[in-house]
Design a protein around this motif. Structure first.
Motif, PDB file in Angstrom:
ATOM      1  N   TYR A 430       1.010  -1.333  -0.173  1.00 34.17           N
ATOM      2  CA  TYR A 430       0.003   0.084  -0.053  1.00 34.17           C
ATOM      3  C   TYR A 430       0.874   1.398  -0.020  1.00 34.17           C
ATOM      4  CZ  TYR A 430      -3.959  -2.731   1.401  1.00 34.17           C
ATOM      5  OH  TYR A 430      -5.127  -3.726   1.250  1.00 34.17           O
ATOM      6  N   TYR A 479       1.782   7.085  -8.106  1.00 33.78           N
ATOM      7  CA  TYR A 479       1.004   6.398  -9.055  1.00 33.78           C
ATOM      8  C   TYR A 479       1.665   5.920 -10.362  1.00 33.78           C
ATOM      9  CZ  TYR A 479      -2.448   8.854  -6.375  1.00 33.78           C
ATOM     10  OH  TYR A 479      -3.105   9.262  -5.388  1.00 33.78           O
ATOM     11  N   ALA A 482       2.021   2.658  -8.984  1.00 33.29           N
ATOM     12  CA  ALA A 482       0.759   1.660  -8.837  1.00 33.29           C
ATOM     13  C   ALA A 482       0.416   1.427 -10.314  1.00 33.29           C
ATOM     14  CB  ALA A 482      -0.065   2.742  -8.028  1.00 33.29           C
ATOM     15  N   ASP A 488      -0.160  -1.991  -4.773  1.00 35.23           N
ATOM     16  CA  ASP A 488      -1.540  -2.733  -4.901  1.00 35.23           C
ATOM     17  C   ASP A 488      -2.573  -1.436  -4.813  1.00 35.23           C
ATOM     18  OD1 ASP A 488      -0.931  -5.427  -5.227  1.00 35.23           O
ATOM     19  OD2 ASP A 488      -0.099  -5.171  -3.585  1.00 35.23           O
ATOM     20  N   ASP A 489      -2.618  -0.468  -3.886  1.00 31.15           N
ATOM     21  CA  ASP A 489      -3.472   0.607  -3.661  1.00 31.15           C
ATOM     22  C   ASP A 489      -2.944   1.544  -3.071  1.00 31.15           C
ATOM     23  OD1 ASP A 489      -5.947   1.709  -4.185  1.00 31.15           O
ATOM     24  OD2 ASP A 489      -7.242   0.375  -2.739  1.00 31.15           O
ATOM     25  N   VAL A 490      -3.431   2.925  -3.445  1.00 34.17           N
ATOM     26  CA  VAL A 490      -2.955   4.172  -2.701  1.00 34.17           C
ATOM     27  C   VAL A 490      -4.274   4.443  -1.849  1.00 34.17           C
ATOM     28  CG1 VAL A 490      -2.446   6.596  -3.101  1.00 34.17           C
ATOM     29  CG2 VAL A 490      -1.510   4.801  -4.762  1.00 34.17           C
ATOM     30  N   ILE A 491      -3.891   4.538  -0.690  1.00 40.03           N
ATOM     31  CA  ILE A 491      -5.070   4.403   0.442  1.00 40.03           C
ATOM     32  C   ILE A 491      -5.041   5.793   1.160  1.00 40.03           C
ATOM     33  CG2 ILE A 491      -5.077   1.884   0.589  1.00 40.03           C
ATOM     34  CD1 ILE A 491      -3.658   2.319   3.318  1.00 40.03           C
ATOM     35  N   ARG A 499      -7.763  -0.968   6.856  1.00 39.85           N
ATOM     36  CA  ARG A 499      -7.106  -1.689   5.650  1.00 39.85           C
ATOM     37  C   ARG A 499      -6.023  -2.590   6.360  1.00 39.85           C
ATOM     38  NH1 ARG A 499      -7.445  -0.749  -0.103  1.00 39.85           N
ATOM     39  NH2 ARG A 499      -8.926   0.779  -0.127  1.00 39.85           N
ATOM     40  N   THR A 503      -6.325  -6.541   5.476  1.00 45.13           N
ATOM     41  CA  THR A 503      -5.395  -7.371   4.856  1.00 45.13           C
ATOM     42  C   THR A 503      -4.712  -8.212   5.557  1.00 45.13           C
ATOM     43  OG1 THR A 503      -5.415  -5.345   3.755  1.00 45.13           O
ATOM     44  CG2 THR A 503      -3.789  -7.039   3.013  1.00 45.13           C
TER      45      THR A 503
END
Ligand code: HXC
Length: 524
Positions: A430, A479, A482, A488-491, A499, A503
């Motif tokens: 993340y 990004y 990503a 896997d994700d920008v949170i 999260r 996870t």
């Protein structure tokens, strides 16, 4: 106290009385005067330490009537209990084995039968799958027993190594621990020292003075300060025996009984969906504004409780245990507050050891990344940063426990990989919106990539500033990574706790098989 039992026949009464007298003699150790000396030095006796460590009334002693191993120089010498008290008991209801060296009996020195008592409980611990705790307070090899005492150490070291990663082994250092004797604790998982009353060294002040002419006290040479701040030999320290023993109990709560089990769950009332709004002001987009990664950890984990390992050594990296949704996790994080969180030789050693400890005891790993790279410098290069940094890479790649990486801000260069990137085996990566993943920082990158344009420009400073801006626009964000699947994700920062718990729950039953080998050849 011996009790008379007139209801029993005389012979049985005598047998019982003899047993009780013998036990009382053993329990008196080196006698009242020596025990008082121990207390006057601010220390507990070997048996008082066991009582303070274990759940009340749970201690079962073995080898109670063991006598010393003999030999010409031991003729006529008495050693009640053989200088060490050994047995089993419980800590918070979980079974452990313990040996407690008794300094009041021949200085707690280690002879043949003393070692036999220790190895007996180590073997029982391995057979029953329970931790071993050593309470060290000894003058070292028993001089009168010569090679037998050296052999005794060998028997212990051998088991320390063979049972490493099988059952947790914890060493409390509560008095002298010198010469080759230091290698038993050094082979265990954790060393906790008592401040002011314990020391560890290979050769003492007198020998050092005669060889190198250096003048140094016991404490300056190998006290708790030295080993928790300079050498990294010890993991924790505390003021006095009772505080050390409390730390042992606390530490055990993060570990399983053995390598086949998971650590115990700890239910919490801290909501798993608690928003981490404080993080929005703690970590700003300004890459040069340092913050303390401890605050991030405490904000995210259950009840804000973090049990740090080696808190005062290599502070540029943080290692320690916490709970997330009741589950134990091992946290490794760069700390931008110290040396900009760069990776150094000591930081690499500290993290690699912690990662391997977590992996062998089934503790999932959370890695928090804010790092510009390995520390540049001749001293680091010549002292082997390549060799030491490799330990971290190796440890992460080797670890098969669930691994989550969270990039909070910078993640540059080789350190991006050393902090458990996707390619190094992270299960989920993340990033926060403040993150930046690149080969290096924008300033350095622009100077190298656009050297000609900057050099040939009429206004090099303006061109440099423009190129830095271009580079930042292109790479100073999460990004790019990503988009290529490295993140896997920008949170949202405030959603971090929820999260991470969700996870780790997803990864709970993770299995990872590796190709056959005898053992890997870890860089050392
Ligand atoms: C047998 C020993 C002993 C030893 C001390 N004693 N060291 N007995 N073997 N190694 C006895 C003393 O005779 C004394 O007995 C009692 O223990 C307490 O010792 P004191 O000297 O009175 O205590 P203190 O003043 O507190 O000093 C503690 C000390 C000192 C600093 C640890 O005792 C010391 O320097 N001892 C020698 C340490 C040493 O050189 N050990 C060997 C290291 S080599 P009484 O009857 O008077 O109570 C080694 C190699 C291991 O360990 C190799 C493994 C591979």
């Amino acid at each position: 106290m011996t009790q008379t039992r007139p209801d029993l026949n005389l012979e049985l009464q005598e047998l019982i009385a003899s047993m009780e007298q013998r036990r009382e003699k053993v329990e008196a150790g080196g006698g009242e005067a020596r025990q008082q000396k121990q207390r006057d030095a601010g220390k507990l006796t070997a048996r008082e330490r066991i009582a303070a460590l274990l759940d009340e009334g749970s201690f079962l002693e073995y080898g109670t009537f063991t006598e010393h191993g003999g030999g010409a120089l031991m003729r006529g010498v008495e050693a009640p209990g053989e200088g060490v008290v050994t047995g089993s008991g419980t800590i918070s209801g979980r079974q452990v084995f313990v040996f407690s060296q008794d300094f009041t009996v021949l200085g707690g020195s280690l002879g043949k039968m003393n070692a036999a008592k220790v190895t007996k409980v180590m073997d029982l611990a391995a057979k029953t799958g329970c931790p071993v705790i050593g309470l060290n307070d000894s003058a070292g090899a028993r001089i009168q027993e010569g090679v037998d005492s050296l052999s005794g150490y060998g028997e212990i070291f051998y088991r320390n190594a063979v049972y490493s990663g099988v059952v947790p082994q914890i060493s409390a250092i509560l008095g002298p621990c010198a010469g080759g004797a230091v290698y038993s604790p050094a082979l265990t998982d954790f060393i906790i020292m008592s401040r002011g009353s314990s020391y560890m060294f290979i050769t003492g002040p007198e020998v050092i003075k005669s060889v190198t002419r250096e003048d140094v006290s016991f404490d300056q040479l190998g006290g708790a300060d030295v080993h928790t701040r300079k050498s990294g030999v010890a993991h924790l320290e505390a003021d006095g025996d009772e505080a050390v023993l409390r730390k042992v109990r606390e530490l055990l709560a993060f570990l399983p009984q053995n390598a086949r089990e998971k650590p115990p769950l700890r239910p919490t009332s801290d909501p798993s969906g608690r928003a981490n709004t404080e993080l929005l002001t703690l970590v700003t987009p300004d890459q040069r504004r340092p913050y303390d990664m401890h605050r991030v950890i405490e904000n995210v984990v259950d009840d804000g409780e973090f049990f740090e390992i080696q808190p005062d050594w290599a502070k540029n990296i943080i290692c320690g245990f916490a709970h997330l949704g009741g589950r134990v996790v091992g946290v490794v994080g760069n700390n931008p507050k110290y040396m900009a969180g760069t990776l150094t030789i000591d930081a690499s050693d500290k993290a690699a050891r912690f990662i391997r400890t977590c992996d062998c005891y089934n503790v999932p790993l959370l890695t928090l990344v804010d790092v510009t790279g390995f520390l540049p410098g001749v001293a680091q290069e010549h002292a082997g940063i390549i060799r030491h940094g490799a330990k971290m890479l190796y440890a992460y790649a080797e670890a098969t426990v669930p691994k989550i990486t969270l990039i909070t801000r910078k993640s540059y260069g080789g350190a991006y990989l050393a902090m458990n990137s996707r390619d190094m085996g992270a299960d989920v990566v993340y990033a926060w919106p403040t993150a930046a993943v690149a080969v290096m920082g924008a300033e350095g990158a622009a100077n190298i990539v656009y050297r000609r344009e900057i050099g040939g420009s009429e206004n090099p400073d303006a061109t440099r500033a423009e190129k830095i801006r271009d580079y930042k626009d292109a790479f100073d964000n999460p990004y790019v990574a990503a988009a290529k699947g490295y993140i896997d994700d920008v949170i949202p920062m405030e959603d971090t706790r929820r999260r991470l718990i969700a996870t780790f729950t997803m990864l709970e039953d993770k299995q990872e098989q590796r190709p056959y080998r005898k053992h890997g050849n870890e860089p050392l």
